[in-house]
Design a protein around this motif. Structure first.
Motif, PDB file in Angstrom:
ATOM      1  N   ARG A   1       4.624   6.680  -9.831  1.00  0.00           N
ATOM      2  CA  ARG A   1       4.959   7.165 -11.194  1.00  0.00           C
ATOM      3  C   ARG A   1       4.526   5.878 -11.985  1.00  0.00           C
ATOM      4  O   ARG A   1       3.974   5.904 -13.217  1.00  0.00           O
ATOM      5  CB  ARG A   1       6.428   7.162 -11.522  1.00  0.00           C
ATOM      6  CG  ARG A   1       6.669   7.727 -12.832  1.00  0.00           C
ATOM      7  CD  ARG A   1       8.324   8.061 -12.946  1.00  0.00           C
ATOM      8  NE  ARG A   1       8.629   9.393 -12.292  1.00  0.00           N
ATOM      9  CZ  ARG A   1       9.077   9.759 -11.242  1.00  0.00           C
ATOM     10  NH1 ARG A   1       9.545   8.851 -10.626  1.00  0.00           N
ATOM     11  NH2 ARG A   1       9.337  11.022 -10.942  1.00  0.00           N
ATOM     12  N   ARG A   2       4.890   4.528 -11.766  1.00  0.00           N
ATOM     13  CA  ARG A   2       4.484   3.321 -12.423  1.00  0.00           C
ATOM     14  C   ARG A   2       3.111   3.115 -12.471  1.00  0.00           C
ATOM     15  O   ARG A   2       2.685   2.704 -13.929  1.00  0.00           O
ATOM     16  CB  ARG A   2       5.065   2.168 -11.685  1.00  0.00           C
ATOM     17  CG  ARG A   2       6.787   2.109 -11.842  1.00  0.00           C
ATOM     18  CD  ARG A   2       7.109   0.655 -11.777  1.00  0.00           C
ATOM     19  NE  ARG A   2       6.643   0.058 -10.499  1.00  0.00           N
ATOM     20  CZ  ARG A   2       7.253   0.295  -9.231  1.00  0.00           C
ATOM     21  NH1 ARG A   2       8.332   0.819  -9.190  1.00  0.00           N
ATOM     22  NH2 ARG A   2       6.715  -0.365  -8.201  1.00  0.00           N
ATOM     23  N   HIS A   3       2.085   3.622 -11.561  1.00  0.00           N
ATOM     24  CA  HIS A   3       0.694   3.341 -11.484  1.00  0.00           C
ATOM     25  C   HIS A   3       0.064   4.574 -11.940  1.00  0.00           C
ATOM     26  O   HIS A   3      -1.195   4.657 -11.852  1.00  0.00           O
ATOM     27  CB  HIS A   3       0.302   2.789 -10.296  1.00  0.00           C
ATOM     28  CG  HIS A   3       0.908   1.282 -10.231  1.00  0.00           C
ATOM     29  ND1 HIS A   3       0.054   0.153 -10.342  1.00  0.00           N
ATOM     30  CD2 HIS A   3       1.925   0.926  -9.677  1.00  0.00           C
ATOM     31  CE1 HIS A   3       0.781  -1.031 -10.513  1.00  0.00           C
ATOM     32  NE2 HIS A   3       1.775  -0.467  -9.809  1.00  0.00           N
ATOM     33  N   SER A   4       0.651   5.639 -12.260  1.00  0.00           N
ATOM     34  CA  SER A   4       0.205   6.964 -12.546  1.00  0.00           C
ATOM     35  C   SER A   4      -1.062   7.465 -11.451  1.00  0.00           C
ATOM     36  O   SER A   4      -1.912   7.685 -11.531  1.00  0.00           O
ATOM     37  CB  SER A   4      -0.682   6.953 -13.793  1.00  0.00           C
ATOM     38  OG  SER A   4      -0.831   8.410 -14.214  1.00  0.00           O
ATOM     39  N   CYS A   5      -0.387   7.243 -10.152  1.00  0.00           N
ATOM     40  CA  CYS A   5      -1.320   7.473  -8.849  1.00  0.00           C
ATOM     41  C   CYS A   5      -0.951   8.792  -8.540  1.00  0.00           C
ATOM     42  O   CYS A   5       0.285   9.428  -8.444  1.00  0.00           O
ATOM     43  CB  CYS A   5      -1.094   6.558  -7.873  1.00  0.00           C
ATOM     44  SG  CYS A   5      -1.434   5.043  -7.846  1.00  0.00           S
ATOM     45  N   ARG A   6      -1.726   9.667  -7.745  1.00  0.00           N
ATOM     46  CA  ARG A   6      -1.727  10.984  -7.249  1.00  0.00           C
ATOM     47  C   ARG A   6      -0.809  10.636  -5.899  1.00  0.00           C
ATOM     48  O   ARG A   6      -1.105   9.343  -5.286  1.00  0.00           O
ATOM     49  CB  ARG A   6      -2.747  11.691  -6.908  1.00  0.00           C
ATOM     50  CG  ARG A   6      -3.809  12.078  -8.168  1.00  0.00           C
ATOM     51  CD  ARG A   6      -4.875  12.636  -7.614  1.00  0.00           C
ATOM     52  NE  ARG A   6      -5.908  12.250  -7.063  1.00  0.00           N
ATOM     53  CZ  ARG A   6      -6.899  12.394  -6.553  1.00  0.00           C
ATOM     54  NH1 ARG A   6      -7.330  13.761  -6.850  1.00  0.00           N
ATOM     55  NH2 ARG A   6      -8.085  11.416  -5.975  1.00  0.00           N
ATOM     56  N   LEU A   7       0.201  11.289  -5.703  1.00  0.00           N
ATOM     57  CA  LEU A   7       1.014  11.051  -4.234  1.00  0.00           C
ATOM     58  C   LEU A   7       0.684  12.177  -3.423  1.00  0.00           C
ATOM     59  O   LEU A   7       0.987  13.393  -3.874  1.00  0.00           O
ATOM     60  CB  LEU A   7       2.448  10.914  -4.717  1.00  0.00           C
ATOM     61  CG  LEU A   7       3.330  10.476  -3.556  1.00  0.00           C
ATOM     62  CD1 LEU A   7       2.773   9.438  -2.674  1.00  0.00           C
ATOM     63  CD2 LEU A   7       4.723  10.483  -3.742  1.00  0.00           C
ATOM     64  N   VAL A   8       0.271  11.922  -2.286  1.00  0.00           N
ATOM     65  CA  VAL A   8       0.258  13.138  -1.141  1.00  0.00           C
ATOM     66  C   VAL A   8       1.374  12.773  -0.011  1.00  0.00           C
ATOM     67  O   VAL A   8       1.333  11.549   0.446  1.00  0.00           O
ATOM     68  CB  VAL A   8      -1.313  13.046  -0.547  1.00  0.00           C
ATOM     69  CG1 VAL A   8      -1.207  13.969   0.763  1.00  0.00           C
ATOM     70  CG2 VAL A   8      -2.319  13.199  -1.381  1.00  0.00           C
TER      71      VAL A   8
END
Length: 460
Positions: free
Chosen positions: A271-278
């Protein structure tokens, strides 16, 4: 006053937004960014973390073309600009151009990798944009540029560039023919030494792979040290998977630490780095009552392991940019059921194998390929079941297949019930039915290979 509306363009992901502006003799007011309304109309929930404003004194100030490693939502606070966008992402639309005028009544959503440029049409113009990552010197190294006046782009600037106000840096940008296509961010994979982690090395060759020594889910503080510069995806291939040990006091603590607290820390990081999470999930989140489970079935875990996986799934689902990939009966490089049965067959052992639990095998090479497909295709976020295809089998059916492929008789496998197999053992409860419905992953364009063919190849 226009109604709020979102329009697609010839550049995939580039969206033009009509903004209602409310005015009277005192001036005007608008909702420049309204998450609930705009995402409801199709704008990505891109999670802005920084706002930038570029103030331009004169008419004719021209800036760009810059493609940056974040998404941006562009508008003007006051004034008027002519905007131009160039797709600088590798692919069929590389070099595509879209132009429009931006006023207080219009904004544009620019996906990462699409070059942005504008020219002011009024004095004292304030050009404003929200972005979903923080600027850093490392991020700037990933910018891609192209000339404002490249004839191949043929951008129809209202004020000819020879009469416009440009910086020396913008004048020096390369032509499209010499421009470096934008490179998407890489993935970081946790659990690099596990069966799936090893398979992902082939499916995501550019990813950064971290072992437990480098990023330990049971020690969430260790995750804060992960270097996410140039990273846009986190793949969690790590988990506590000792199903029976999870029922012990020590195992219960370890399972909750890795599968819940550690996953929660990953969600915060994404969330902090706006990354996609798989995140890889399990059939153990269900009680196995239904003969086949789809993605919408409510959680009903039987044991501690399943409870921790269900809790981890719920945490992951709280972050919009997530893929929960639910799987079962995983087979890959290392210790697994198929390898164990093959070794027993080669030694002449006749094992007793459970014949009243039902499911499908998942070979890690296909699980990894499915994950890579979801990422490359930009599939809709959410939960996807992913196993190999083919008929539902019992563990005893699969053991018999292994024995036959090893030149042994299928009858060398003794079929027993779960109750018989578990007599005198401390075993966690297992779902009777573990088969997962594959319609959603198939609809997403991934062709799931047949389990029997994979088994033959593995044992050849």
């Amino acid at each position: 006053m226009t109604d709020l509306a979102v329009h697609t363009t010839d550049i995939p992901g580039l969206l033009v937004v009509d903004l209602p502006v409310h005015g009277d003799n005192r001036g005007w007011f608008k909702e420049n960014w309204q998450r609930a309304k705009m995402t409801g109309l199709g704008l990505p929930d891109f999670g802005p973390v920084q706002q930038n404003v570029s103030f331009n004194d004169e008419v004719g100030v021209t800036r760009g073309v810059h493609a940056e490693p974040w998404d941006k939502f562009v508008s003007v606070a006051t004034g008027r600009v002519f905007g131009a966008w160039v797709d600088l992402r590798a692919g069929d639309t590389f070099g595509a151009v879209v132009t429009c005028e931006i006023t207080p009544e219009r904004a544009v959503f620019v996906p990462r990798g699409v070059g942005n440029a504008y020219q002011t049409l009024e004095p004292a113009t304030a050009y404003s944009y929200l972005v979903n990552d923080h600027w850093s010197p490392a991020a700037k190294e990933r910018y891609t540029f192209v000339q404002l006046g490249d004839p191949e782009l043929a951008i129809p600037w209202p004020i000819p560039l020879e009469k416009a106000i440009l910086s020396d840096a913008d004048k020096a940008h390369p032509a499209l023919a010499d421009a470096t296509p934008f490179t998407p961010g890489r993935a970081v994979v946790l659990g690099a030494s596990g069966q799936l982690g090893r398979a992902l090395r082939g499916a995501l060759p550019d990813a950064v792979f971290l072992t437990r020594a480098e990023a330990d889910l049971t020690e969430p503080a260790s995750l804060s040290g992960i270097d996410l510069d140039g990273i846009d995806t986190i793949v969690n291939a790590a988990a506590y998977t000792a199903v029976d040990a999870a029922e012990t006091p020590e195992g219960r603590r370890e399972a909750w630490a890795a599968n819940v607290a550690g996953v929660g820390a990953l969600v915060d990081l994404a969330r902090r780095h706006s990354c996609r999470l798989v995140h890889v999930s399990s059939d153990y989140v269900f009680d196995g009552t239904a003969e086949e489970h789809d993605e919408d079935e409510p959680f009903s875990p039987l044991g501690v392991y399943g409870q921790t996986k269900a809790a981890g799934d719920a945490l992951v689902a709280s972050w919009g940019k997530h893929y929960i990939v639910r799987t079962s009966w995983v087979v890959g490089e290392g210790r697994n059921f198929v390898a164990t049965m093959a070794a027993l067959a080669d030694k002449g052992v006749s094992p007793s194998v459970v014949d009243d639990q039902y499911g499908r095998l998942t070979f890690t090479q296909d699980l990894a390929a499915g994950i890579a497909h979801l990422l490359a295709a930009g599939a809709e976020y959410g939960t996807y079941n992913l196993t190999n295809s083919g008929p539902v089998q019992t563990w005893a059916d699969i053991a018999a297949d292994v024995y036959e492929l090893r030149g042994r008789s299928r009858d060398d496998v003794t079929r027993v019930s779960t109750e018989e197999y578990g007599a005198g053992k401390d075993m966690a409860p297992r779902p009777t039915h573990s088969a997962l419905d594959l319609a959603k992953i198939t609809a997403a364009g991934f062709d799931v290979p047949h389990a029997s063919e994979r088994l033959r190849r593995m044992l050849a």
